[in-house]
Structure formats: C-alpha cells, structure tokens
Design a protein around this motif. Structure first.
Motif, short mmCIF file in Angstrom:
data_model
loop_
_atom_site.label_atom_id
_atom_site.label_comp_id
_atom_site.label_asym_id
_atom_site.label_seq_id
_atom_site.Cartn_x
_atom_site.Cartn_y
_atom_site.Cartn_z
N MET A 1 43.28 -14.08 14.84
CA MET A 1 44.71 -14.06 14.55
C MET A 1 45.37 -15.29 15.17
O MET A 1 45.08 -15.66 16.29
CB MET A 1 45.31 -12.79 15.17
N ARG A 2 46.25 -15.88 14.45
CA ARG A 2 46.96 -17.02 15.04
C ARG A 2 48.44 -16.91 14.69
O ARG A 2 48.81 -16.25 13.73
CB ARG A 2 46.37 -18.33 14.57
N SER A 3 49.22 -17.60 15.45
CA SER A 3 50.66 -17.52 15.22
C SER A 3 51.04 -18.41 14.05
O SER A 3 50.53 -19.51 13.88
CB SER A 3 51.40 -17.99 16.47
N ALA A 4 51.96 -17.89 13.24
CA ALA A 4 52.43 -18.69 12.11
C ALA A 4 53.43 -19.74 12.58
O ALA A 4 53.87 -20.57 11.81
CB ALA A 4 53.08 -17.79 11.08
N ASN A 5 53.77 -19.68 13.84
CA ASN A 5 54.81 -20.60 14.30
C ASN A 5 54.24 -21.84 14.98
O ASN A 5 54.96 -22.57 15.65
CB ASN A 5 55.75 -19.88 15.26
N ASP A 6 52.94 -22.04 14.85
CA ASP A 6 52.35 -23.22 15.45
C ASP A 6 53.03 -24.47 14.91
O ASP A 6 53.30 -24.57 13.71
CB ASP A 6 50.85 -23.29 15.13
N PRO B 1 53.56 -28.06 13.38
CA PRO B 1 52.72 -28.89 12.54
C PRO B 1 52.31 -30.13 13.31
O PRO B 1 53.04 -30.62 14.16
CB PRO B 1 53.65 -29.27 11.39
N THR B 2 51.12 -30.61 13.05
CA THR B 2 50.65 -31.72 13.85
C THR B 2 50.42 -33.00 13.06
O THR B 2 50.39 -34.06 13.63
CB THR B 2 49.33 -31.36 14.55
N SER B 3 50.24 -32.91 11.79
CA SER B 3 49.97 -34.17 11.10
C SER B 3 50.63 -34.18 9.74
O SER B 3 51.15 -33.18 9.26
CB SER B 3 48.48 -34.38 10.93
N SER C 1 51.07 -34.01 5.94
CA SER C 1 50.38 -33.15 5.00
C SER C 1 49.60 -33.97 4.00
O SER C 1 49.88 -35.13 3.74
CB SER C 1 51.37 -32.29 4.25
N HIS D 1 58.98 -35.66 11.52
CA HIS D 1 58.75 -34.77 12.66
C HIS D 1 59.25 -35.36 13.95
O HIS D 1 59.79 -34.66 14.80
CB HIS D 1 57.27 -34.45 12.78
#
Lengths: 309, 298, 317
Positions: free
Chosen positions: C1-6, C8-10, C12, C27
């Motif tokens: 399970m991971r958070s959807a609120n991570d 964005p890092t790069s 798209s 960003h």
C-alpha cells in the motif's frame, strides 16, 4: 365550536390576554438595539455641530489645502494636510507590510496547511490583533526604532514613521489573513477540481482560479485593514512622534490625525476654544475617511456572498 | 493522437514492459492505431485503461476492494450501482483526483495505455492533462466563455492558434452555434446544459485521451440531458469515455460496456459484473445485477 | 500500500508535442510558491515571538508584591500598578454590567423579535459600520456625551445643575460599553442563530409565548456562545487606551477609585505614562505593566476557550 373547546379556552384565557407583557418585552429589546443607532447619531451630531462651529471660524479651504498645522502655537496654521499625509503614509506603509503577509498567510492557511497546522496557526495569527495597541507602541519604541537606528538609518531621531508602520502593519495582518482565508475557502471545491481536471498544477489552481474567484473578498479585507490602520491611535502616538510633518520619508517623525487628537486631549487646552475644536474637525475627517472605506468594503463582501450562496 | 502514443511507447521502454502483464497485447495495437474515426468501424477491443486489483481507503476505512476492469478504447463505458458503491471514487482514481483528498491510500494499479499512473515518478498533473473530467454539477470558471475553454490549453503551454482551438473545442462540444457571438461573456451566464457542454469543451481543449464523466446530467433537465447524451455518443469516436451514472436508462442509451458495482453491509464497493451493455441489461450473469436492474433494490 | 499523496518527482512521460510545458519548472515554481506562503505566514508569528520576548526581557525586573500594592511614583523602585489595576477593575465591572444586558437584548430583538423590514436592516448595517469606527472617535463621543453631558449646544445628561459625569469611572465605562456593544451584539446573534429552530417550534408547539420560548429555551442554549463573545469583547475593552485617554482618565493617580463618580486611571493608561518617560527604568515598569495586562488577557481568553470546549463536549447540538 364544541363545548369542550369553549371550556378549554376559558380556562387559559389569561394566556390569550398576556400579549401586553410580550409587547412590553419586545419594546425593551428594541430599545437595546436602538442604542446602537443612537450611538451613531450621537457621533455624527457631535462631530458635525462642533465641526461646523470650527469651520465657522476657519474656512474649509484653508483646512483642507493648508500645509501648516500649528493650531496650538501663537502663529496658528489650520492646514490639515500634514496630518492627512502622516495618516496616509502610515496607512499605506502598513498596507505594504500587511497585504502581502496577510495574503500569503491566507493562501497558506486555506490551500496548503493541514487541518492540524491550521488549527494551531490561525489562532496564533489572530493573537496579533488581540494584543493591546499600547503594547505595540512599546515594542515599536523600545525594539524596532532602536533596531532601525542601529542598523538601517542612523540619522533617524527617536520617533519615526517606519517604526509605527511596521507594528501597525503587523497588527492588521490578521484582518487580511482572516477575511481572505474565509473568501478563499468559500470558493467551491468544484472549481478547484475543474482546474485540476484539465491538468493544472496546484500553483496554477491557486493563482489562476481560486485567488481570482475570491478576489472581491480579498479586496474587501484589504480596504477594511487599511481603514483600521488609519484609525489606529496608540502605536502611532507612541512611535511616530508628535510633529505634523508633510513628508513621504518614513524615517522622519510624523503625526497622524489620531495622534493629534490624543495630544490635544492629553494637554490642557480649554473646552470651547478654537484650538480645542480642531479635534472635532480632525475627528470628522477621520470618521468619514474610515466610514467610506468600511462601506465600500462591506458592499464588496455582500456582493461576493451573493455570488456563491 | 499518433504523436502522443509514439512518445509514450518511447518513454515506457522495453525494460518496464517485460515486467508488466498484458503489455504485449496492447502495445502493438497502440502503435498500429492511427486515426480515431476509422477505429469506430472495426472496434477491436483495445484496452485503454487497465484497472488491476484496485483497493482504496479513506483514512483507513476501505471504500473499494479489489476492482479489476479493462476499459476499451474509443468506447463508452458506464459505471452503475447504488449510491455509495464506490463508482465515483473509482472514476476519480483514473485521473488521480483522489490525490486531492488527504488520507487516501490505495493499492493496485491503473494503467492508461500501458503506463502505470500510480508509479512514484508519475506526476498526477500530467495524468489529469491526459484524462479529462466532467463533473456532476456544471462548474465553469467565473471567467469568459473563451477563457474557460482556453484555460487548460494555456497552462499546458499550447503553442497553436488559440482562437482555432477554442472554436474547434466548442464545435466538438456542440456549443459553438449558441455562443459564437458572446465568447467574452461569463461562462456563468449560460444555462445549466450549456454550462455542462462548456465544461466538456474545456476538457476537450487539452486533447485528452480519456474523458471521465461523473454523473454529468444529474443536475440537468431532460432536454439538456439528451443533448449531452448525443454529444457523448459523438465523442466516443475520438475519446475513451468513462461515465458514472445513477440512471440505468442513461447507461443503456449511451454506453457500449457497463460495469455494475455494489457495496456490501460493510460499505466496501466491489465490482459485480462487467459486460457489454446490451448483455448486462438483457442477460445479466449475476443475480445481484438482475436484482438491481429490475429495481429490486437501490 | 502506498500513499496517493506522494509528491511527483519527475517530468511525466505523457506529453503531447503541441503542448510544450516544462513540468520540472512547473514543480519548482509550485514548490517556491508554497515556501513563500509558508514564510509569509511565519513572519507574523515570528514578530509575535520577538515582541513577547522583548517584553519578557524587561518585564520582570520590577515584578514584586509592591508593584501590585503601590501607587505610581517618581521613583521607579517604589512605583506600582495598584491604582491602574483598581481603575481597570472598576471600569470593566461597569462595562460588563451594562454591555451584557444591552448587547444580549439587542441580539434577541434582531434575531427573535424583529420583523425583517427596512428599520431592522438599517440597525444591522449600522452595527457593522459602528464596529469599524476608530476607537478614538468613540472617545470624542464619550468626552462630550458622558464627561460634559452635552450634545452640541444643548445639555443631554444632566442632574439639576450638574451636567455629565466628569472625568470619572462611569464616563470611561459607558464609553467603552458603546465601543464594544457591536462586538457583543454580533457574537450573541451568532450564538442565538446556532440554536436549532426545532427547539423553538417545540416550545411554541406547547403554547409557550415568545418570551417564554426565548427565556427558557433559546437563551440557556445560546449562553455559552454569548459568554465567549462577551469575554472576548471585554478583553478588547481592557486594552483600549485611546477612548479613555480622550475622556480624560488621568495618567498620574495616587489613589484608587471608591465609586463610579471618582476619577481613575487604567492599566493601559499607566503603561502609556511609563512609556512616555525617557528613563529606561520607567520603560521596564511599562514592560512589567504590560506583562500584567497580557496575563490578564491570556486568562480571559483561556476562559473563553474553556467555555467553547465545554460547549463542544457537552454536545449541545
């Protein structure tokens, strides 16, 4: 009507007649509410009557265009412009401090802060408006002014407008932050989602959709805050000095309209003299300046509410 | 369309593809497909959105459990089910709209044309750029009609002719004739149905691949509803459309495939059945579907 | 399970050629704006901390028993706050007694009795405008109306030959009452509005009169909210300096008021007096006075918060 009903009515007849007491209570409560109207009328009447008797001796043209304000000296000057310029300098200066800070605070609180941070931060910011203004005066005089003299502007005297500008600016941050925050939060969620839905980033949503949609509320908060700054008395009395000074240099001492009124009332000017009547003329000017700003602000707020309710 | 897909295939890269299931099925078709209009003729089941074992929690409370769905390209897929079954939540997973709600966690994958949108390095903003959305209540910006349509294109750095794009989008949304002479008026002056078509034009203007519609007609009168439904049928030649509706007749009228979702006692939404619309409504394979479409509950 | 609120890092991979955006730049801009907002909101809090620290540094040197029992003096070592504290207590006591019934009465009238007509909306608009009138203007009103007992040319408040209350406790208190009345009224209105209509209907349904309904159901339910608003309004009044300077509260008072017609000073006035002296020792006395003033305010606010929390816990609604 049946027999049963008639009997019941008879037994409770007293209640049907108790209307007189109810009306009396209503009248008393109305009088309570009417006190506020009497207050306004009292303010207007006093300022007008005393102000008019001032203007019977000093022409309004001299008052509003003269650049020398020395009513308490032997060579009297009744030009209110130095006081107005001092007031405007501090009002606009405080706006330069409070509008950006308040707006950023509002955006942070409504768009970025988690509910937890918000619940701590919002009351903390509002504390700023709960601190007595004389305390701000103390802070300005004993901390900010020496600081500015030490590091920024050594030539300054002990009193300077900038010091008052900073504290008055801080004092009105909560007005901008609180009302703008309400306005931003009133922007419907659907509008944000619509912007996110076409691929807007959070910055774009905030600056291009949410902020413009809340703009009227934000502007209302600006006007209200500036009006409050103009009416502020104690911090400017303590920190900005008591020298009517037609200048735009914030490092000089200036006197505002409010500070002038205080200085007269602290002195021993006798009632009924033209010197004393100046406070009504100045008070009248101040009253109308703030009244106009408050009315504009509440008009804008009202229209803004109608859009989203 | 072609440019996008090629770019995507480039970017996804061979290495990732090998690990993903179903990939070999999709990629050749993506590369082959050239024109949306032609695809209408031979509707091969190209999977546009692959939802794989998706579960979702709102601050720990499960709302969706283990939903898997393959949504076909250039078709209309309807999500139906009683209120609270998680159909809107599922829809909002497809463009990561649920990211905006604090405390949402999810498990599983959603791949759009083979690319997993919940990978750590995927930007939700870019996902939403490609997956447009039309909402339950028409929500035009308090700006001019023109600016409403141009907004998405502007923020996404559109380099073409903006006037043409606005016109083309409004034409495609069947609104141009009604607003061509008042583009500078506020979008809020339009009627509800016109507003909703404006919102569709706004979504189209960024040229997404997928359009999500969350009960788009629930706030509209029957005539406006019909116009939107006609529009949806026209748009499917160009876009993959997923529509959530509480109106079963609407699902039957506009959709090619229908997914029926249901939440049990514990309020966790699950997929019950996913079939071609005609089949689902005439010959449901699950008795719960039959109960629902015949009006025995919900 | 991971958070959807991570975050964005790069950039798209989904980019159309007609649409050229630099997502890294977007960003970065977003991040910078977030930091700007955070910093902007911290500035105010930072200055608050600086202010409190400034006062804390000077504010405890003269803090002693004498400070509370002595009157002001030319010698800072024996100068005290006693007269100011007593003056503030006197004034606030009268403000509370007068503003509570008038404020609540006005709120009840506007919420429960008034028919929605021009006069009512005039009163309502007037209240919100009055809240924005600078406090010094109230001082001018108080000076004429209460101190001198005249409006313009004619006498207004006179008992026999004696007009007005002079520079007394009652003049200060009545001036402050008028000043905080808008706050009390608006807060009371909010509290009364929050009482659910079903309670009124239930009461009317058993044949209660308007006053019976209001006094036995609406007011008790609204009381915690009214009290909270009342305390906050009083804490505003305690710190007000300008209007009571106008009505002539004395800056040097070596006695305490014994009745409402006595002259007086108040805490902020005494603080102002000390600030106005050039010697540093008096500035420290001012800081000490400010500490007392702020602690008083803090206590009042804490009480208001407690009432609000207890209201929440009792689950009144």
């Amino acid at each position: 009507m049946s027999f049963e009903t008639t009997r019941v009515t008879a037994r409770y007849r007293q209640n049907l007649r108790s209307n007189l007491g109810g009306r009396l209570i209503g009248a008393v409560l109305f009088l309570c509410a009417f006190v506020t109207v009497v207050t306004t009328v009292g303010i207007v009447v006093i300022l007008f009557i005393e102000g008019l008797s001032f203007f019977a001796e000093v022409s309004p043209i001299e008052f509003f265009t003269g650049t020398k304000w020395t009513p308490l000296f032997t060579s009297k000057g009744f030009g209110v412009l130095p006081l107005i310029s001092g007031t405007v300098l501090i009002g606009l200066g405080a706006a330069c401090v409070a509008l950006p800070l308040g707006t950023l605070t509002a955006i942070y609180l409504s768009e970025y802060a988690t509910p937890r941070i918000r619940s701590v931060m919002k009351p903390l910011v509002e504390v700023l408006s709960g601190i007595p203004t004389v305390v701000y005066g103390y802070f300005a005089l004993t901390f900010i002014s020496p600081f500015i003299k030490e590091y920024l502007y050594p030539e300054a005297g002990p009193y300077m407008a900038i010091s008052a500008i900073v504290v008055v600016g801080i004092m009105i941050v909560p007005i901008v932050a609180s009302i703008s925050d309400d306005a931003l939060r009133a922007v419907p969620r659907e509008l944000r989602e619509a912007a996110y839905g076409v691929g807007a980033s959070k910055l774009e949503v905030n600056t291009r959709v949410v902020f413009p949609a809340a703009l009227s509320g934000v502007i209302a908060s600006y006007i209200l805050a500036i009006s409050r700054a103009i009416g502020e008395t104690m911090a400017v009395t303590v920190a900005a000095g008591a020298r009517p000074n037609l200048t735009a240099n914030p490092f000089e001492a200036v006197q505002t309209m409010t500070a002038y009124i205080v200085s007269v009332s602290l002195g021993d000017t006798p009632h009924g003299t033209i010197e004393f009547k100046t406070i009504f003329a100045v008070g009248l000017t101040l009253f109308f300046m703030t009244l106009v700003m408050n009315i504009i602000s509440s008009r804008i707020t009202k229209r803004f509410r109608e859009v989203y309710d | 369309m072609l440019g996008l897909r090629l770019a995507m295939v480039d970017a996804v890269g061979e290495g990732i593809m090998d690990k993903e299931e179903n990939r070999s099925l999709e990629v050749p078709e993506v590369a082959i497909s050239t024109n949306g209009a032609e695809e209408l003729e031979d509707r091969t089941e190209t999977v546009a959105i692959n939802i794989d074992a998706l579960s979702l929690w709102y601050t720990g409370v499960q709302a969706i459990e283990n939903v898997s769905l393959q949504i076909p390209e250039n078709q209309v897929t309807a999500l139906i089910g009683p209120s609270g079954c998680g159909k809107s939540t599922l829809l909002r997973c497809i463009n990561r709209m649920n990211d905006l709600i604090p405390g949402v966690t999810l498990d599983g994958h959603i791949k759009i044309h083979g690319e997993s949108i919940y990978e750590k390095d995927v930007d939700p903003v870019a996902v939403r750029r490609n997956v447009g959305m039309v909402f339950q209540k028409p929500n035009p910006f308090p700006k001019s009609i023109y600016e409403n349509v141009a907004f998405g294109a502007r923020i996404n750095g559109y380099k073409g002719n903006m006037d043409e794009l606005v016109r083309a989008s409004l034409e495609q949304a069947a609104l141009w004739d009604e607003v061509s002479d008042k583009l500078s008026e506020s979008g809020l002056t339009l009627s509800g149905g016109q507003q909703q078509r404006l919102c569709i034009a706004r979504a189209i203007a960024v040229k997404p691949e997928v359009i999500l519609m969350d009960e788009p007609c629930s706030a509209l009168d029957p005539i406006a509803t019909q116009r939107i439904e006609d529009l949806i049928r026209e748009l499917r030649s160009t876009y993959t459309i997923v529509i959530v509706t509480h109106n079963m007749q609407q699902a039957a009228r506009v959709s090619d495939k229908t997914a029926f979702m249901l939440a049990g006692e514990e309020r966790v939404g699950r997929l019950v059945e996913f079939s071609p619309t005609q089949e689902l409504f005439t010959n449901p394979s699950d008795s719960r579907t039959e109960d629902y479409i015949t009006g025995r509950f919900g | 399970m991971r958070s959807a609120n991570d975050p964005p890092t790069s950039q798209s991979r989904l980019v159309l050629s007609e649409y050229q955006t630099n997502n890294v730049l977007r960003h970065l801009k977003g991040r910078l704006f977030y930091l700007l907002c955070l910093l902007g909101s911290l500035v105010g809090i930072l200055l608050l901390v600086t202010l409190l620290n400034d006062i804390r540094q000077d504010g405890f040197h003269y803090m002693s028993k004498h400070f509370f029992t002595n009157f002001p003096s030319r010698k800072p070592e024996i100068a005290g706050f006693h007269g100011a504290i007593m003056g503030t207590l006197w004034v606030m006591g009268i403000v509370a007694i007068t503003s509570f019934p008038i404020g609540v009465g006005a709120a009840l009238y506007l919420e429960e009795y008034a028919i929605k007509n021009k006069l009512t909306s005039l009163i309502q608009t007037n209240i919100s405008n009055l809240a924005g009138v600078p406090s010094i203007v109230f001082g001018i009103l108080g000076l004429q109306l209460f101190v001198r007992g005249t409006i313009g040319y004619g006498p207004a408040i006179c008992i026999g030959e004696q007009c007005g209350f002079g520079r007394s406790v009652i003049s200060g208190a009545l001036t402050l009452t008028l000043l905080i009345l808008p706050i009390v009224i608006v807060a009371s209105q909010e509290a009364i509005k929050a009482v659910p209509p079903s309670i009124r209907e239930a009461s009317y349904g058993v044949g209660a009169t308007r006053w019976q309904t209001v006094s036995s159901h609406v007011l008790p339910q609204a009381m915690p909210g009214i009290m909270t608003g009342m305390i906050l309004a009083l804490s505003r009044a305690i710190g007000e300096t300008a209007p009571i300077i106008m009505i002539g509260a004395l800056t040097f008072v070596a006695f305490r008021p014994e009745g409402p017609l006595d002259p007086f000073t108040a805490m902020p006035i005494q603080v102002l007096n000390w600030i106005s002296r050039p010697q540093a020792a008096f500035h420290e006395l001012a800081a000490t006075g400010i500490v007392v003033l702020l602690i008083t305010l803090l206590t009042m606010n804490a009480i208001a918060v407690l009432i609000r929390i207890r209201l929440g816990q009792s689950g009144a609604r």
